[in-house]
Design a protein around this motif. Sequence first.
Motif, mmCIF file in Angstrom:
data_model
loop_
_atom_site.group_PDB
_atom_site.id
_atom_site.type_symbol
_atom_site.label_atom_id
_atom_site.label_comp_id
_atom_site.label_asym_id
_atom_site.label_seq_id
_atom_site.Cartn_x
_atom_site.Cartn_y
_atom_site.Cartn_z
ATOM 1 N N LYS A 89 0.815 -1.211 0.000
ATOM 2 C CA LYS A 89 0.000 0.000 0.000
ATOM 3 C C LYS A 89 0.849 1.261 0.000
ATOM 4 C CE LYS A 89 -3.867 -1.946 2.683
ATOM 5 N NZ LYS A 89 -4.636 -1.791 3.945
ATOM 6 N N VAL A 90 2.069 1.163 0.547
ATOM 7 C CA VAL A 90 2.915 2.336 0.776
ATOM 8 C C VAL A 90 3.926 2.559 -0.343
ATOM 9 C CG1 VAL A 90 4.603 3.349 2.379
ATOM 10 C CG2 VAL A 90 2.604 2.159 3.270
ATOM 11 N N LYS A 91 4.341 1.491 -1.003
ATOM 12 C CA LYS A 91 5.357 1.652 -2.040
ATOM 13 C C LYS A 91 4.836 2.523 -3.184
ATOM 14 C CE LYS A 91 4.655 -2.005 -5.461
ATOM 15 N NZ LYS A 91 4.676 -1.075 -6.611
ATOM 16 N N ASP A 92 5.770 3.124 -3.945
ATOM 17 C CA ASP A 92 5.385 3.894 -5.123
ATOM 18 C C ASP A 92 4.705 2.971 -6.142
ATOM 19 O OD1 ASP A 92 6.486 6.104 -3.992
ATOM 20 O OD2 ASP A 92 8.365 5.994 -5.110
ATOM 21 N N SER A 93 3.853 3.554 -6.966
ATOM 22 C CA SER A 93 3.055 2.741 -7.891
ATOM 23 C C SER A 93 3.919 1.944 -8.870
ATOM 24 C CB SER A 93 2.079 3.638 -8.654
ATOM 25 O OG SER A 93 2.763 4.727 -9.265
ATOM 26 N N TYR A 94 4.922 2.576 -9.467
ATOM 27 C CA TYR A 94 5.837 1.903 -10.394
ATOM 28 C C TYR A 94 7.261 2.116 -9.889
ATOM 29 C CZ TYR A 94 1.780 1.917 -13.501
ATOM 30 O OH TYR A 94 0.530 1.742 -14.049
ATOM 31 N N ASN A 95 7.601 1.460 -8.797
ATOM 32 C CA ASN A 95 8.887 1.728 -8.140
ATOM 33 C C ASN A 95 10.060 0.984 -8.749
ATOM 34 O OD1 ASN A 95 7.769 -0.697 -7.095
ATOM 35 N ND2 ASN A 95 9.085 -0.577 -5.297
ATOM 36 N N ILE A 96 9.807 -0.025 -9.563
ATOM 37 C CA ILE A 96 10.890 -0.803 -10.171
ATOM 38 C C ILE A 96 10.852 -0.597 -11.675
ATOM 39 C CG2 ILE A 96 11.894 -3.098 -10.474
ATOM 40 C CD1 ILE A 96 11.836 -2.056 -7.618
ATOM 41 N N ASP A 97 11.920 -0.012 -12.226
ATOM 42 C CA ASP A 97 11.889 0.217 -13.671
ATOM 43 C C ASP A 97 12.124 -1.091 -14.426
ATOM 44 O OD1 ASP A 97 14.756 0.064 -14.843
ATOM 45 O OD2 ASP A 97 15.041 1.349 -13.093
ATOM 46 N N ALA A 98 11.660 -1.124 -15.650
ATOM 47 C CA ALA A 98 11.658 -2.356 -16.434
ATOM 48 C C ALA A 98 13.069 -2.885 -16.684
ATOM 49 C CB ALA A 98 10.949 -2.116 -17.764
ATOM 50 N N ILE A 99 14.025 -1.970 -16.896
ATOM 51 C CA ILE A 99 15.397 -2.396 -17.167
ATOM 52 C C ILE A 99 16.003 -3.056 -15.933
ATOM 53 C CG2 ILE A 99 17.715 -1.593 -17.769
ATOM 54 C CD1 ILE A 99 16.344 0.597 -19.425
ATOM 55 N N ALA A 100 15.804 -2.443 -14.775
ATOM 56 C CA ALA A 100 16.330 -3.012 -13.534
ATOM 57 C C ALA A 100 15.745 -4.389 -13.283
ATOM 58 C CB ALA A 100 16.034 -2.081 -12.360
ATOM 59 N N CYS A 101 14.458 -4.532 -13.529
ATOM 60 C CA CYS A 101 13.799 -5.819 -13.306
ATOM 61 C C CYS A 101 14.379 -6.901 -14.224
ATOM 62 C CB CYS A 101 12.293 -5.681 -13.538
ATOM 63 S SG CYS A 101 11.353 -7.161 -13.143
ATOM 64 N N ALA A 102 14.585 -6.567 -15.485
ATOM 65 C CA ALA A 102 15.096 -7.551 -16.445
ATOM 66 C C ALA A 102 16.541 -7.928 -16.144
ATOM 67 C CB ALA A 102 14.973 -6.992 -17.864
ATOM 68 N N ILE A 103 17.372 -6.930 -15.857
ATOM 69 C CA ILE A 103 18.781 -7.209 -15.555
ATOM 70 C C ILE A 103 18.894 -7.963 -14.234
ATOM 71 C CG2 ILE A 103 21.002 -6.150 -15.004
ATOM 72 C CD1 ILE A 103 20.272 -3.887 -16.923
ATOM 73 N N GLY A 104 18.125 -7.540 -13.238
ATOM 74 C CA GLY A 104 18.155 -8.219 -11.946
ATOM 75 C C GLY A 104 17.718 -9.663 -12.048
ATOM 76 N N THR A 105 16.744 -9.931 -12.905
ATOM 77 C CA THR A 105 16.287 -11.311 -13.107
ATOM 78 C C THR A 105 17.411 -12.171 -13.657
ATOM 79 O OG1 THR A 105 13.999 -10.611 -13.475
ATOM 80 C CG2 THR A 105 14.645 -12.754 -14.371
ATOM 81 N N ALA A 106 18.133 -11.654 -14.641
ATOM 82 C CA ALA A 106 19.253 -12.407 -15.213
ATOM 83 C C ALA A 106 20.354 -12.611 -14.194
ATOM 84 C CB ALA A 106 19.793 -11.670 -16.435
ATOM 85 N N ALA A 107 20.621 -11.595 -13.373
ATOM 86 C CA ALA A 107 21.707 -11.677 -12.395
ATOM 87 C C ALA A 107 21.426 -12.705 -11.313
ATOM 88 C CB ALA A 107 21.944 -10.304 -11.771
ATOM 89 N N ILE A 108 20.214 -12.667 -10.752
ATOM 90 C CA ILE A 108 19.916 -13.589 -9.651
ATOM 91 C C ILE A 108 19.779 -15.023 -10.149
ATOM 92 C CG2 ILE A 108 17.382 -13.469 -9.638
ATOM 93 C CD1 ILE A 108 17.617 -13.213 -6.541
ATOM 94 N N THR A 109 19.467 -15.179 -11.419
ATOM 95 C CA THR A 109 19.383 -16.519 -11.997
ATOM 96 C C THR A 109 20.764 -17.128 -12.184
ATOM 97 O OG1 THR A 109 17.322 -15.933 -13.134
ATOM 98 C CG2 THR A 109 18.519 -17.843 -13.970
#
Length: 367
Positions: free
Chosen positions: A235-255
Amino acid sequence: MNKYFRSNVDAMASYIPGEQPRHGTKIIKLNSNENPYPPSPAALAVLRNIDGEWLRRYPEPFGGEFRQAASKVLGVPSDSIIVGNGSDELLSVIVRACVEPGKKVVYPMPTYVLYRTLTEMQSAEITEISYSEDYSLPLEELVAANGSVTFIASPNSPSGHVVATDDLRKLASQLSGVLVIDEAYVDFTEENALALVKEYENVIVIRTLSKGYSLAGLRLGFGVANPKLLHGLFKVKDSYNIDAIACAIGTAAITDQAYKNACVAKIKASRNQLATDLKQLGFHIWDSQTNFLLAQPKEGNAEYLYQKLKERGILIRYFKQPGLEDKLRITVGTDEQNQALVEALIYLLDTRDKRDGEERFKTSATP
């Protein structure tokens, strides 16, 4: 007093991050606990193949792709994960959601000073409980303080120590408020508290991709907690707090766990060698399960060494606060960077010893 700000904001001190020199500056940077190795090749491949469509549209608001990847790696349900613009944003979300004037935030000191800053922003009460010299958890005092939010960094900065999971379990079972276990440096240790999330509804474990995954510049962190606790945080976080590029790169990194683990192994080996080298120079070194060392020079000349190293193009961290005035926090770099630091310290300590000897001789020779 500035007329534009709330009185508590006007009165509070700003959080001071580690110095960040401009890109291209020739400097050995050992002050902000960044990983000295590049990110995963898989993450860099995603960066090179960014689709412009990712930028035109708003991103998925909950970082769903990353949550699915983290779920597989950690073995937790994806609905137990919240993603943030760095773990710092999640710390802020927790404080904003759970703390208000008259409420209390509790944590042992010394630790990450952002906890204090975030609490001051909410005009809430701060209870800081001192660690003992051996950094054992002040369990009884923390329980007695019974904050609306209790922060425990494990591994802790700047000490580098890990809080035993059994101690965290005892703490969680006796608190009525939220227990935040900040595991920013968890990739460099063998113990973690993730199991407590399944045991206690009031526990949230916070992690980041800044340290183990070499993505400090990306700003991506995540928390793991019972979905009932996350419901209020969403409820408190910003509506779009994670940008698409960060999400995609982070997904590859943690994998790409194999790459991350290989880099971590190199850092651990370098950490052990650097600790040995510094001990030979007379430093007291605390055992560390992070990618940095807390070091105390034998002459107590920490600020002098910090300034002189900076003049020679080597940045480390000095905290001018109680309990840390005679200590330095040194990020573990590559073996070449660590060797340059050691050689600089040898020169500085030898120069100072000679100068002090000359001063003592002049004093004793004065009639």
